[in-house]
Write a protein that holds these residues in place. Structure first.
Motif, PDB file in Angstrom:
ATOM      1  N   LEU A  96      -4.621  -7.639   4.622  1.00  0.00           N
ATOM      2  CA  LEU A  96      -5.047  -8.843   3.924  1.00  0.00           C
ATOM      3  C   LEU A  96      -6.138  -9.565   4.704  1.00  0.00           C
ATOM      4  O   LEU A  96      -6.312  -9.355   5.903  1.00  0.00           O
ATOM      5  CB  LEU A  96      -3.843  -9.770   3.712  1.00  0.00           C
ATOM      6  N   THR A 229      -2.485 -13.591  -0.858  1.00  0.00           N
ATOM      7  CA  THR A 229      -3.536 -12.969  -1.665  1.00  0.00           C
ATOM      8  C   THR A 229      -4.403 -13.993  -2.386  1.00  0.00           C
ATOM      9  O   THR A 229      -5.162 -13.640  -3.276  1.00  0.00           O
ATOM     10  CB  THR A 229      -2.928 -12.017  -2.714  1.00  0.00           C
TER      11      THR A 229
ATOM     12  N   ALA B 204       1.334  -6.234  -6.246  1.00  0.00           N
ATOM     13  CA  ALA B 204       1.109  -6.795  -4.911  1.00  0.00           C
ATOM     14  C   ALA B 204       2.363  -7.457  -4.344  1.00  0.00           C
ATOM     15  O   ALA B 204       2.602  -7.438  -3.144  1.00  0.00           O
ATOM     16  CB  ALA B 204      -0.029  -7.813  -4.954  1.00  0.00           C
ATOM     17  N   LEU B 245      -1.532  -3.956  -2.832  1.00  0.00           N
ATOM     18  CA  LEU B 245      -2.593  -4.833  -3.324  1.00  0.00           C
ATOM     19  C   LEU B 245      -3.862  -4.010  -3.526  1.00  0.00           C
ATOM     20  O   LEU B 245      -4.562  -3.689  -2.562  1.00  0.00           O
ATOM     21  CB  LEU B 245      -2.830  -5.964  -2.318  1.00  0.00           C
ATOM     22  N   ARG B 248      -7.282  -4.010  -1.481  1.00  0.00           N
ATOM     23  CA  ARG B 248      -7.045  -4.087  -0.044  1.00  0.00           C
ATOM     24  C   ARG B 248      -6.255  -2.871   0.463  1.00  0.00           C
ATOM     25  O   ARG B 248      -6.707  -2.155   1.345  1.00  0.00           O
ATOM     26  CB  ARG B 248      -6.298  -5.374   0.316  1.00  0.00           C
TER      27      ARG B 248
END
Lengths: 301, 496
Positions: A96, A229, B204, B245, B248
């Motif tokens: 992330l 996110t 996600a 996700l 990513r």
């Protein structure tokens, strides 16, 4: 599920009753796609576990693992520290955040304080690989709390160790050698860039140190997050008067623009509940420790 | 406010009506005389402190009585008001015959998630606003309660274990990646799997369902219902990859070019909360509705004993906004122990975009509505904790482009309201991750993915739908887009 391949205790803080652990876990996709500066969010329990962000300290794409380093500062990290090799972490999502911007600039000073040395490690590697001359400053309260010394020695061109009590390396704070480097003392040319990762207060003072010299200074923030996110805004900070999300706009920002005071306040938003939960988790660990005769109990002693 | 009627009371009333009509051949006039059936709900005072579902669903007799109100119009205006074109009068005709399974199967020919849509669709703005009965009786509230009937048959099917899992067509060897497990994604997964493709859904979060799990609270949509729908998809052979996700963990092009997916659908939702951009919005105690609801719903923070995620303890909570999310936030705050909950909205009740039933429920539960007010700044104490909000009063002016009368500020009317938590529910912008990590994906200035009439994006083999295309919309609109996308994907893969 992410299998724990290796577990090491990197340090034990007698005074605060906190330990720092290194976990190597399977995460092939993350290992393949992660870049320096990125982090993961994990949960120790899929249904009730809290989502905690941890920076990726190391990774190996061929072998399909990532490494995380964490300190047992709260209930969730204490629970995480009870996991053993062969066990699995149920939820890990990542990588992330935006990767660190790595450019060949010349001399880069990387300041890592306490556990911040771990997330600094891949950044040092990346800057070094980009052809920069990397001077790493590693700070800790005392000798026993210095982590990642070997890794940092390997990854950097020069390593300066600083402890508050002088039990190892130089006595003092990380800002002292940082200031000297900015001043060009000891034959150094002024650094072209500074990266600081550590407790918010350390980053705040690093920025205060470099500002008069106008050395571009990047900080990596570790605020409270939920999804990681960009969906909830829990991690937001004020950067140059604008609201930014650490999870997607960061975690790295121009240190000169970050409102550290507001950020530190926001990080205390749930302090009362966190402390109560931590105590509860510690008591639980102690009880298990006593009945099993296990040394793990000492983590909460 | 009228006295709260229990399910037993409502059922008794329905039984009386049923005894009169069940053996009669009903004329349209007779049908018009049948009283509309009220939705049984739990006692407002009690339920406002509990997480259990508020609306309890029709009893069987209520459903039979309500169904008899339908005139079975030849031109079926109701169906035109439905984004997925449910054959409404046909499913109601099945209820009139007592064939509940037939009814739910009829709905499922176009709507795969009736238990969910029956609960969360804004029927009064869709099917029910076109209902002839409502037109004759001059109020969409008096229309046939299509949503409640839909919910009844879907719940009946689930409670009686009558759910039939559709048999997928023989394997085609083609692979579809579905990004996001919200209403749009689940619909695409079901429709493409039915056509025999191998389908993987990437989510996600650690739980499937998207906004139906993190956003819409348990008291409005029990999570067990969403879980059941996902379970059915798994039975059909749909694979779910959690905590993945896309953008990513792996990028879309990695999925298509390296992992062998033949087609992909992006249904990632809105998911970037809007803030007010006013002074003090980063004080402790100011939350986006997404954060507040995600803590409570997805992370189960209301379950203090088990959940590790903390909820912010607040006694006086203000919610800003007038949509469904604002209602969810306000009602959640009550359930988490707030003594006083305000809903601050800059227009009036008439302009509120929230579902009528949610507004009514919030009012019954004691949410204090402040209409024609808007915040100007948040005020904190010396520790950076929220202690008050400054509000400015408004009045309604000329209609704007949306047709709603525009709120106009009344200068000099600033006043303060003491609060210790604020929930900002002003909608979402689109999450930029997919656009940022996918080369060539065209998006609007607001970040919404641009699609053609078949939901195709600017990239070959990639479709999109739901809130990432529409901006913040509804479950049913997302499903509608999902159906269109799936049809186009199936057509593309068949010709490949």
């Amino acid at each position: 599920m992410h299998k724990i391949l290796e577990k090491r205790r990197l340090s034990h803080d007698e005074e605060r009753g906190q330990d720092v652990y290194y976990f190597k876990v399977t995460a092939p996709e993350i290992a393949r796609n992660r870049r320096a500066g990125q982090f993961i969010v994990l949960q120790v329990d899929e249904t009730y576990g809290e989502r905690i962000p941890l920076t990726i300290a190391d990774a190996n794409a061929e072998e399909g693992w990532i490494a995380i380093v964490f300190q047992t500062v709260g209930a969730s990290t204490l629970k995480l520290s009870q996991f053993e090799v062969g066990g699995s972490i149920p939820v890990i999502v990542g990588p992330l955040g935006s990767p660190t911007r790595i450019e060949k600039v010349g001399t880069v000073v990387c300041v890592g304080g306490g556990i911040g040395v771990a997330p600094m490690h891949p950044i040092v590697q990346a800057h070094h690989n980009a052809g920069n001359h990397v001077i790493a400053i590693v700070g800790a309260r005392t000798k026993d709390l210095v982590i990642f010394e070997e890794e940092m020695k390997k990854a950097s061109d020069e390593l300066i160790i600083v402890t508050d009590d002088g039990s190892y390396g130089r006595k003092g704070l990380v800002t002292e050698p940082l200031k000297e480097l900015c001043e060009g003392k000891g034959g150094y040319s002024m650094p072209n860039e500074v990266v600081a990762i550590g407790p918010p207060i350390m980053m705040k003072f690093c920025v205060a140190t470099t500002r008069p010299f106008n050395v571009p200074t990047t900080v990596s923030l570790n605020t409270i997050m939920i999804d990681g996110t960009g969906m909830c805004g829990c991690c937001r900070v004020s950067v140059g008067g604008e609201t930014k999300f650490v999870c997607v706009d960061g975690p790295e920002f121009d240190g000169f623009k970050v409102d550290f005071d507001n950020m530190m306040q926001r990080m205390r938003a749930f302090r009362d509940r966190e402390q109560a939960d931590y105590q509860k988790a510690k008591d639980h660990v102690c009880r298990i420790g006593l009945t099993n005769g296990s040394t793990l109990g000492k983590a909460g002693a | 406010m009228s006295e709260h009627k229990t399910t037993e009371m409502l059922n008794q009333e329905a039984e009386k009506v049923w005894a009169e009509i069940k053996d009669k051949t009903l004329t349209p006039k007779d049908r018009g005389a049948i009283p509309g059936q009220e939705m049984p709900s739990r006692d407002p005072i009690q339920r406002a402190r509990e997480m259990g579902e508020v609306a309890m669903g029709y009893t069987e007799t209520q459903a039979r009585v309500e169904a008899e109100r339908c005139l079975g119009c030849t031109n079926a205006p109701c169906t035109k008001g439905c984004p997925v074109g449910v054959p409404i009068k046909d499913f109601i005709a099945h209820i009139q015959k007592g064939d509940f399974k037939g009814a739910v199967d009829t709905i499922k020919t176009t709507n795969l998630l009736p238990a969910i849509c029956g609960r969360v669709c804004p029927q009064e703005k869709q099917c029910q606003s076109f209902c002839t009965v409502g037109k004759i009786q001059k109020s969409p509230e008096k229309a046939v309660a299509i949503g409640r009937l839909e919910r009844f048959v879907a719940d009946w099917e689930r409670a009686n274990n009558k759910i039939t899992v559709p048999q997928p067509a023989p394997d085609t060897g083609k692979r579809v990646a579905v990004i996001g497990s919200g209403p749009a994604g689940l619909t695409v997964a079901a429709d493409t799997r039915r056509a025999g493709h191998s389908v993987t859904v990437f989510e996600a979060f650690q739980k499937t369902g998207g906004v139906m799990v993190y956003g819409i609270p348990e008291f409005r949509l029990p999570k067990e219902i969403v879980a059941k729908e996902v379970e059915n998809l798994k039975k059909m052979g749909v694979e779910f990859k959690m905590s993945f996700l896309v953008g990513r963990t792996e990028t879309l092009s990695q999925l298509l070019d390296e992992n062998g997916f033949d087609a992909a659908f992006i249904g990632t939702g809105a998911g970037l909360p809007k803030f007010l951009r006013i002074e003090g919005e980063n004080l402790i105690g100011v939350f986006s509705a997404n954060e507040y609801l995600t803590r409570a719903n997805l992370m189960k923070a209301y379950d203090v004993e088990h959940a590790d995620t903390p909820m912010f303890p607040a006694k006086r909570v203000a919610v800003f906004g007038g949509g469904n999310v604002a209602m969810d936030g306000a009602r959640m705050a009550l359930r988490l122990g707030a003594e006083k909950v305000y809903c601050i909205y800059r227009r009036t009740r008439t302009e509120m975009p929230a579902r009528a039933e949610e507004v009514a429920h919030a009012m019954e539960e004691g949410v204090d509505f402040h209409f024609l007010e808007n915040p100007t700044r948040f005020i904190g104490d010396e520790n950076g904790r929220l202690k008050a909000v400054e509000l400015l009063s408004y009045e309604l002016g000329e209609p704007d482009e949306s047709g709603r009368r525009k709120p106009v500020a009344k200068p000099g009317t600033e006043h303060q309201l003491e609060i210790d938590a604020a929930i900002v529910a002003l909608g979402n912008e689109s999450n930029p991750l997919m656009a940022k990590t996918t080369q060539g994906l065209n998006v609007t200035k607001r970040g919404n993915i641009i699609v053609d009439e078949n939901q195709k994006t600017s990239i070959p083999r990639v479709w999109a739908g739901g809130d990432i295309v529409l901006g913040a919309a509804t479950v049913i609109l997302a499903m509608g887009e999902g159906r269109r996308a799936a049809a186009s994907i199936n057509e593309y893969l068949a010709g490949k």
